[in-house]
Design a protein around this motif. Sequence first.
Motif, short mmCIF file in Angstrom:
data_model
loop_
_atom_site.label_atom_id
_atom_site.label_comp_id
_atom_site.label_asym_id
_atom_site.label_seq_id
_atom_site.Cartn_x
_atom_site.Cartn_y
_atom_site.Cartn_z
N PHE A 147 0.50 -0.75 -0.05
CA PHE A 147 0.20 -0.05 -0.06
C PHE A 147 0.42 1.38 -0.14
N HIS A 148 -0.14 2.22 -0.50
CA HIS A 148 1.02 3.82 -0.71
C HIS A 148 -0.10 4.72 -0.18
N GLY A 149 0.60 5.51 -0.17
CA GLY A 149 -0.21 6.89 -0.19
C GLY A 149 -0.56 7.52 1.03
N ALA A 150 -1.48 8.53 1.23
CA ALA A 150 -2.33 8.68 2.40
C ALA A 150 -1.92 9.55 3.45
N SER A 151 -0.48 9.21 3.21
CA SER A 151 0.67 10.01 4.88
C SER A 151 0.46 10.87 5.69
N HIS A 152 -0.81 11.43 5.37
CA HIS A 152 -0.12 12.50 6.45
C HIS A 152 -2.04 12.06 7.22
N ALA A 153 -2.51 10.85 7.03
CA ALA A 153 -3.36 9.95 8.07
C ALA A 153 -3.08 8.40 8.50
N LEU A 154 -1.99 8.16 8.38
CA LEU A 154 -1.67 7.27 8.79
C LEU A 154 0.15 7.49 9.93
N ALA A 155 -0.42 6.76 11.30
CA ALA A 155 0.27 7.81 11.92
C ALA A 155 2.21 6.66 11.52
N LEU A 156 2.01 5.57 10.17
CA LEU A 156 3.39 5.47 9.63
C LEU A 156 4.13 6.43 9.18
N GLY A 157 2.97 6.93 8.53
CA GLY A 157 3.47 8.02 6.96
C GLY A 157 3.83 9.40 7.52
N LYS A 158 3.09 9.71 8.72
CA LYS A 158 3.05 11.00 9.95
C LYS A 158 5.01 11.20 10.46
N VAL A 159 5.35 9.44 10.82
CA VAL A 159 6.30 9.93 11.65
C VAL A 159 7.24 10.26 10.89
N LEU A 160 7.42 9.47 8.91
CA LEU A 160 8.34 9.55 7.82
C LEU A 160 8.29 11.18 7.57
N LEU A 161 7.58 11.81 7.93
CA LEU A 161 6.97 13.42 7.41
C LEU A 161 7.93 14.18 8.13
N ALA A 162 7.26 14.06 9.20
CA ALA A 162 8.21 14.54 10.74
C ALA A 162 9.25 14.44 10.17
N GLY A 163 9.53 13.57 10.01
CA GLY A 163 11.51 12.87 9.84
C GLY A 163 11.90 14.05 8.62
N ALA A 164 11.01 14.09 7.47
CA ALA A 164 12.26 14.61 6.43
C ALA A 164 11.96 15.69 6.42
N GLY A 165 10.94 16.85 7.67
CA GLY A 165 11.77 18.33 7.60
C GLY A 165 9.94 18.73 6.81
N SER A 166 10.34 19.93 7.99
CA SER A 166 8.72 21.00 7.33
C SER A 166 8.96 21.59 5.97
N GLU A 167 9.73 21.29 4.84
CA GLU A 167 9.84 21.81 3.31
C GLU A 167 9.36 20.96 2.63
N TYR A 168 10.39 19.51 3.29
CA TYR A 168 9.24 18.55 2.63
C TYR A 168 7.83 18.25 2.80
#
Length: 275
Positions: A147-168
């Motif tokens: 499965f791929h997508g919905a990064s902002h709606a899944l805890a797994l995706g939130k962890v990854l987005l947070a680690g990538a930084g605000s510009e990302y």
Amino acid sequence: MGANHRDEGTGDPAVSEVPVASKFKSVRRVFRIMDLVSQRGENLTAKELARELNTNLSSCYYLLNILADEGYIQKIAGGGYRIGPAIPLLNEGSRRYFDSTIEPIVTELARRAQRHAYAAVLSDGEVVITQAKAPEKRPLVGVVEGFHGASHALALGKVLLAGAGSEYVEEYIDAHGLEAFTPRTIVRPNQLHAHLNKVLMVGVATDFEEFAQNLCCYAAPVKSRGGKVEGAIGLSTTTSRVRSEGQQLIELVQWAATEATALLVDAAYEGRNSA
């Protein structure tokens, strides 16, 4: 004793005497070229790259030709550059290494928690589920492997987005938007940024029915030696169980993320008897 030793056979400066500073500078410039090409390569000329790198045009062309020959970048007809076919191969190899290294931890997490356990990485802004493990004799529910997508709606995706930084995160929002999967999904950019800042501070992300009804998840980052977030590991449960087992699941996810990080950092790691 003089600093300029010479090889007795050739009279040339010994290999150990060749300045290393210039070598490091060239390596940094190679990485800088790849970074610039990945961000805005289609609009870059060799002259602009040389100016960005603070080097002369002939040196810039030399580095560009090496990268092109090896498949790391490609020249675009009409001007500009783009990432070449070798980069996805590197990403795929890195992902396979990540998965094979931490798979025992994901399996053990599912066994200990008696809940569904997951591993995920980030690809072009989207969370990609690389592993989904069900406890023994229980069918897999929730998101599935691949499965791929919905990064902002899944805890797994939130962890990854947070680690990538605000510009990302801004780039993610521009490219993918903030789709509302349920009434609980975060759909305002400022709210998402605030939420991800909290994830960074506490080291754990949650989602409570933000992607699907009756699906709640916990996730924590898996990091490299330098502290870069390489992936995420998580657990899912149902809404009715959150109150009674939520804290226990958080502790298990944190344990698993710590173990997985240790495995990535040290290939000779043999496991710990914690938790």
